[in-house]
Design a protein around this motif. Structure first.
Motif, mmCIF file in Angstrom:
data_model
loop_
_atom_site.group_PDB
_atom_site.id
_atom_site.type_symbol
_atom_site.label_atom_id
_atom_site.label_comp_id
_atom_site.label_asym_id
_atom_site.label_seq_id
_atom_site.Cartn_x
_atom_site.Cartn_y
_atom_site.Cartn_z
ATOM 1 N N THR A 28 0.836 -1.195 0.000
ATOM 2 C CA THR A 28 0.000 0.000 0.000
ATOM 3 C C THR A 28 0.872 1.246 0.000
ATOM 4 O O THR A 28 1.986 1.240 0.529
ATOM 5 C CB THR A 28 -0.927 0.048 1.234
ATOM 6 O OG1 THR A 28 -0.133 -0.030 2.427
ATOM 7 C CG2 THR A 28 -1.928 -1.093 1.211
ATOM 8 N N VAL A 29 0.354 2.303 -0.593
ATOM 9 C CA VAL A 29 0.994 3.614 -0.563
ATOM 10 C C VAL A 29 -0.044 4.603 -0.048
ATOM 11 O O VAL A 29 -1.113 4.761 -0.641
ATOM 12 C CB VAL A 29 1.476 4.049 -1.959
ATOM 13 C CG1 VAL A 29 2.139 5.425 -1.883
ATOM 14 C CG2 VAL A 29 2.446 3.029 -2.544
ATOM 15 N N VAL A 30 0.265 5.241 1.086
ATOM 16 C CA VAL A 30 -0.679 6.184 1.683
ATOM 17 C C VAL A 30 0.046 7.478 2.018
ATOM 18 O O VAL A 30 1.266 7.496 2.219
ATOM 19 C CB VAL A 30 -1.319 5.604 2.965
ATOM 20 C CG1 VAL A 30 -2.151 4.383 2.645
ATOM 21 C CG2 VAL A 30 -0.256 5.263 3.999
ATOM 22 N N ALA A 31 -0.704 8.564 2.069
ATOM 23 C CA ALA A 31 -0.132 9.853 2.444
ATOM 24 C C ALA A 31 0.175 9.850 3.932
ATOM 25 O O ALA A 31 -0.613 9.373 4.744
ATOM 26 C CB ALA A 31 -1.104 10.975 2.104
ATOM 27 N N ALA A 32 1.350 10.388 4.297
ATOM 28 C CA ALA A 32 1.758 10.493 5.701
ATOM 29 C C ALA A 32 2.366 11.874 5.906
ATOM 30 O O ALA A 32 3.580 12.049 5.889
ATOM 31 C CB ALA A 32 2.755 9.399 6.060
#
Length: 216
Positions: A28-32
């Motif tokens: 997964t790639v999520v904004a942080a």
């Protein structure tokens, strides 16, 4: 992230993970905040420890470093790479998930919504055999097509000796069967003086199988 970039990212990471001898369970790639978090979940028949996660993290980082900027699926923006093992509550959806859960207690839901609690005795390519019933000694075979949802249940002690005998010594060794130790009054830590002063002193439960690396 565009679908094409996501597909390319999975292709690159899956190749690295497979080459290292693991299965890619989730990506997964999520904004942080101002960065992005690339989270890679891996597993294997022998499990994943901190050293395993660190080695795979280095392999993935090295693979990205060797790519031209145009070919890097993560692009030029900053991101953090996290490599970890599956959590105990993750859904079991593939035969290998059930095989690796041998000896574990499962909460299973059928297509009709019927619930069942059973312990994995063995798992094959098309079906799983569970130990069910009050004694946990009755066997029931379920085809994977009969299972809508399945998760590992948290346990606070080993199963009975009779169940352990059915599971066999290799699986039984996974359970801690040490006898409780009577510490006595003098060995019990003082609640105020010997315990950590705040939560920051406590170890992270997930620390043992996670590897986090900041990239770029």
């Amino acid at each position: 992230m565009a679908a094409a970039d996501q597909a390319r990212l999975r292709e690159v990471v899956d190749a690295v993970v497979t080459r290292a001898g693991y299965d890619l369970e989730e990506l997964t790639v999520v904004a942080a905040g101002r960065r992005r978090l690339l989270r890679v979940v891996i597993d294997s028949d022998h499990g994943v420890d901190l050293d395993d996660a660190a080695a795979v993290s280095r392999d993935i980082s090295g693979e990205f470093d060797d790519l031209d900027d145009d070919a890097d699926p993560m692009g030029a923006a900053a991101y953090t790479l996290e490599v970890t093992s599956p959590g105990i509550g993750r859904p079991l959806t593939l035969p290998r998930h059930f095989r690796r859960a041998r000896g574990r207690l499962l909460a299973v839901t059928g297509p009709d919504g019927a619930a069942l609690i059973g312990r994995v005795l063995r798992a094959g390519d098309t079906e799983v055999v569970l130990l069910v019933g009050k004694s946990g000694l009755e066997s029931r075979t379920l085809a994977y097509s009969e299972i809508a949802r399945a998760r590992v249940e948290v346990e606070f002690g080993p199963p009975s000796a009779a169940v352990l005998a059915l599971l066999g010594p290799e699986t039984a060794d996974k359970f801690d069967q040490d006898e409780p130790v009577d510490l006595g009054d003098e060995d019990v830590p003082d609640e105020e003086d010997d315990l950590p002063d705040d939560e920051e002193d406590l170890p992270d439960d997930d620390e043992e199988d996670d590897e986090v690396r900041t990239r770029r």
